[in-house]
Scaffold this active site. Structure first.
Site, PDB file in Angstrom:
ATOM      1  N   HIS A  91      -3.732  -7.204  -5.435  1.00 54.01           N
ATOM      2  CA  HIS A  91      -4.845  -7.067  -6.387  1.00 54.01           C
ATOM      3  C   HIS A  91      -4.861  -8.346  -7.227  1.00 54.01           C
ATOM      4  O   HIS A  91      -3.957  -8.547  -8.043  1.00 54.01           O
ATOM      5  CB  HIS A  91      -4.641  -5.874  -7.313  1.00 54.01           C
ATOM      6  CG  HIS A  91      -4.504  -4.555  -6.605  1.00 54.01           C
ATOM      7  ND1 HIS A  91      -5.550  -3.663  -6.482  1.00 54.01           N
ATOM      8  CD2 HIS A  91      -3.453  -3.964  -6.006  1.00 54.01           C
ATOM      9  CE1 HIS A  91      -5.139  -2.581  -5.816  1.00 54.01           C
ATOM     10  NE2 HIS A  91      -3.865  -2.743  -5.522  1.00 54.01           N
TER      11      HIS A  91
ATOM     12  N   ASN B   6     -10.733  -3.125  -6.215  1.00 57.46           N
ATOM     13  CA  ASN B   6     -10.920  -2.489  -7.532  1.00 57.46           C
ATOM     14  C   ASN B   6     -10.973  -3.523  -8.652  1.00 57.46           C
ATOM     15  O   ASN B   6     -10.247  -3.447  -9.637  1.00 57.46           O
ATOM     16  CB  ASN B   6      -9.844  -1.428  -7.805  1.00 57.46           C
ATOM     17  CG  ASN B   6      -8.429  -1.963  -7.695  1.00 57.46           C
ATOM     18  OD1 ASN B   6      -8.180  -2.970  -7.044  1.00 57.46           O
ATOM     19  ND2 ASN B   6      -7.490  -1.290  -8.346  1.00 57.46           N
TER      20      ASN B   6
ATOM     21  N   HIS C 257       1.183   2.010   1.118  1.00 63.13           N
ATOM     22  CA  HIS C 257       2.331   2.360   0.266  1.00 63.13           C
ATOM     23  C   HIS C 257       2.821   3.804   0.407  1.00 63.13           C
ATOM     24  O   HIS C 257       2.827   4.570  -0.561  1.00 63.13           O
ATOM     25  CB  HIS C 257       2.073   2.012  -1.203  1.00 63.13           C
ATOM     26  CG  HIS C 257       0.692   2.329  -1.732  1.00 63.13           C
ATOM     27  ND1 HIS C 257       0.078   3.526  -1.542  1.00 63.13           N
ATOM     28  CD2 HIS C 257      -0.164   1.579  -2.460  1.00 63.13           C
ATOM     29  CE1 HIS C 257      -1.107   3.501  -2.123  1.00 63.13           C
ATOM     30  NE2 HIS C 257      -1.278   2.324  -2.688  1.00 63.13           N
TER      31      HIS C 257
ATOM     32  N   ASP D  24       1.481  -4.691  -2.702  1.00 61.03           N
ATOM     33  CA  ASP D  24       0.686  -3.995  -3.716  1.00 61.03           C
ATOM     34  C   ASP D  24       0.807  -4.694  -5.075  1.00 61.03           C
ATOM     35  O   ASP D  24       0.918  -4.032  -6.112  1.00 61.03           O
ATOM     36  CB  ASP D  24       1.090  -2.520  -3.819  1.00 61.03           C
ATOM     37  CG  ASP D  24       0.066  -1.689  -4.584  1.00 61.03           C
ATOM     38  OD1 ASP D  24      -1.000  -2.232  -4.929  1.00 61.03           O
ATOM     39  OD2 ASP D  24       0.330  -0.510  -4.841  1.00 61.03           O
TER      40      ASP D  24
HETATM   41  O1  DOR Z   1       0.000   1.311  -9.351  1.00 60.84           O
HETATM   42  C1  DOR Z   1      -1.036   0.917  -8.825  1.00 60.84           C
HETATM   43  N1  DOR Z   1      -1.850   0.069  -9.459  1.00 60.84           N
HETATM   44  N2  DOR Z   1      -1.348   1.352  -7.593  1.00 60.84           N
HETATM   45  C2  DOR Z   1      -2.530   1.027  -7.007  1.00 60.84           C
HETATM   46  O2  DOR Z   1      -2.725   1.396  -5.879  1.00 60.84           O
HETATM   47  C3  DOR Z   1      -3.553   0.257  -7.744  1.00 60.84           C
HETATM   48  C4  DOR Z   1      -2.951  -0.504  -8.778  1.00 60.84           C
HETATM   49  C5  DOR Z   1      -3.800  -1.338  -9.665  1.00 60.84           C
HETATM   50  O3  DOR Z   1      -4.842  -1.824  -9.219  1.00 60.84           O
HETATM   51  O4  DOR Z   1      -3.393  -1.561 -10.804  1.00 60.84           O
END
Ligand code: DOR
Length: 448
Positions: free
Chosen positions: A66, A98, A237, A308
């Site tokens: 991300h 996201n 995950h 992740d």
């Molecule tokens: O802990 C998480 N944070 N798991 C995810 O799948 C998304 C993520 C985030 O975008 O912060």
């Protein structure tokens, strides 16, 4: 210029080829691997590097990061995220949708591709989010250049992307052919159980709130729905024993990712030591689950390790739980942690290559990646298996500036990184300018 002149010549490394570990030289020209073998007297190059004592791996591909751009660049951006990637030996990333705005449409994807051009240190592709609003367009969207595929959040994690309704999931699955990536936690159960942690405010209860049943229910459901339309899945995950047992029976349809934090951190200790810095979705769980993940690696159930990488600032993480956001950095520490696991005897180097390079290339149909062979792209990760280092926050390139592994000693470290045949990290130092390019995928008919 002679036929036997290269851009970069790597002398004397132990090269991880499909034949196994070989003591050979490797030449790269115009971004490709052009020669392998004893090249000492027959090849020359602009840039000759003595890599004796190092292992040469096919470039590490992190298929879950991300990078928060656009919209959340106080947490991370594409330049800093990819800089951390190459410093950690990662040569390619798939970035998640996201962001703000969400990556739902062609224009959103194009915004990311434009932002990555000239600023990304490694190669890249971007996921499109699957939602009720774009379900009918996904078959076209998923085939756009630079798209890694469709990602669905079945349970709320961070941001507004959510598809928990069965009819919406069916519409999403029906429109498209590529392997669909899924965050599998059951939204209704998460909502019903949230009061648990709201009452206590105790981060140690994070795995109790988002429990193994929440994960298993969603995983079982998406596999059932995918079977109705014969769609292939990639479950991200995976964190529980129960899911691994279930997924082992569905390997023809489903590929499996696990993360370095689920392999390296353990409840309750991590919550006691790190508080909300250890807070992730799905949660880091106890020994029973971690042992099942290692077993699933040994049994071949796991296809890839993805980090992740999900940065939030320390200030955001300091909010009282459960208002603290879930997520931690990971792209830069993925390989050091796995090399340390190799040295501890939990993983072979051949399996590491399978999980971090050959695996992602195979299951997502990446062109030219995942293998050290003539004609393949010269994305290479050179590591010193004997190097001992301590991971520090100050080493982390992420805009969020922290890692849960601050102060941890590891054995095994990335030394040089080549992206598209260029040394972007040499002797652990960044070099030159960003050279990352858009990753290419085999077209749907040739894709496995
Ligand atoms: O802990 C998480 N944070 N798991 C995810 O799948 C998304 C993520 C985030 O975008 O912060």
């Amino acid at each position: 210029m002679s036929e036997r002149h290269a851009d970069v010549l790597l002398h004397g490394g132990t090269v991880m080829t499909p034949n196994g570990a070989e003591r050979i030289d490797l030449a790269c020209r115009d971004g490709l691997i052009v020669a392998l073998g004893d090249l000492r007297d027959t090849w020359s190059a602009e840039n000759e590097v003595d890599v004796r004592g190092l292992h040469v791996l096919p470039g590490v591909i992190d298929s879950q990061v991300h990078f928060r751009e656009p919209g959340l660049t106080h947490k991370e951006d594409l330049e800093a995220g990819t800089r951390g990637a190459v410093l950690g030996g990662v040569t390619g990333v798939f970035e998640m949708p996201n962001t703000n705005p969400l990556t739902l449409w062609q224009a959103d994807l194009q915004t990311k591709l434009d932002a990555a051009a000239q600023r990304a240190w490694c190669n890249y592709a971007f996921y499109i989010g699957g939602s009720g609003s774009n379900a009918e367009q996904l078959a076209d969207l998923e085939n756009l250049p630079g798209c890694a595929g469709v990602k669905v959040f079945m349970g709320s994690s961070f941001g507004d992307l959510l598809a928990d309704d069965e009819s919406v999931l069916r519409r999403i699955l029906k429109h498209g052919r590529r392997r669909m990536a899924v965050h599998a936690e059951d939204e209704a159960r998460l909502r019903a159980r949230k009061a648990l942690v709201e009452a206590s405010g105790d981060v140690r209860q994070h795995p109790l709130w988002r429990d193994e049943t929440s994960a298993l229910m969603a995983t079982e459901r998406i596999v059932r729905l995918a079977a109705e339309v014969d769609r292939r899945l990639h479950v991200l995950h995976v964190s529980t024993t129960e899911e691994m047992t279930f997924l082992a029976r569905h390997k023809r349809r489903v590929t499996v990712e696990i993360t370095p934090h689920h392999l390296s951190l353990m409840a309750p200790d991590c919550y006691e030591r790190l508080g909300s810095l250890a807070q992730m979705n799905p949660p880091v769980r106890d020994r029973r689950h971690q042992e099942a993940l290692w077993r699933a690696i040994r049994d071949g159930v796991v296809d890839v390790v993805g980090s992740d990488h999900a940065p939030h600032t320390l200030q955001e993480k300091a909010k009282p739980y459960p208002h603290s956001p879930s997520g931690m950095t990971g792209v830069q520490t993925l390989l050091p942690l796995l090399l340390d696991h190799c040295n501890a005897g939990r993983l072979s180097l051949a399996r590491l290559v399978d999980l971090t390079s050959a695996g992602p290339a195979r299951i997502f149909g990446l062109e030219g990646k995942g293998r050290i062979a003539l004609g393949f792209d010269a994305d290479l990760t050179l590591v010193d298996l004997q190097a001992q280092r301590t991971i520090h926050n100050s080493w982390i390139a992420s805009r969020s500036g922290w890692t849960p592994y601050d102060g941890m000693q590891v054995k095994g470290w990335p030394i040089h990184t080549l992206v598209n045949g260029r040394l972007v990290v040499r002797d652990e130092q960044l070099q030159g300018a960003p050279q990352g390019q858009m990753l290419r995928f085999l077209d749907a008919d040739r894709r496995r």
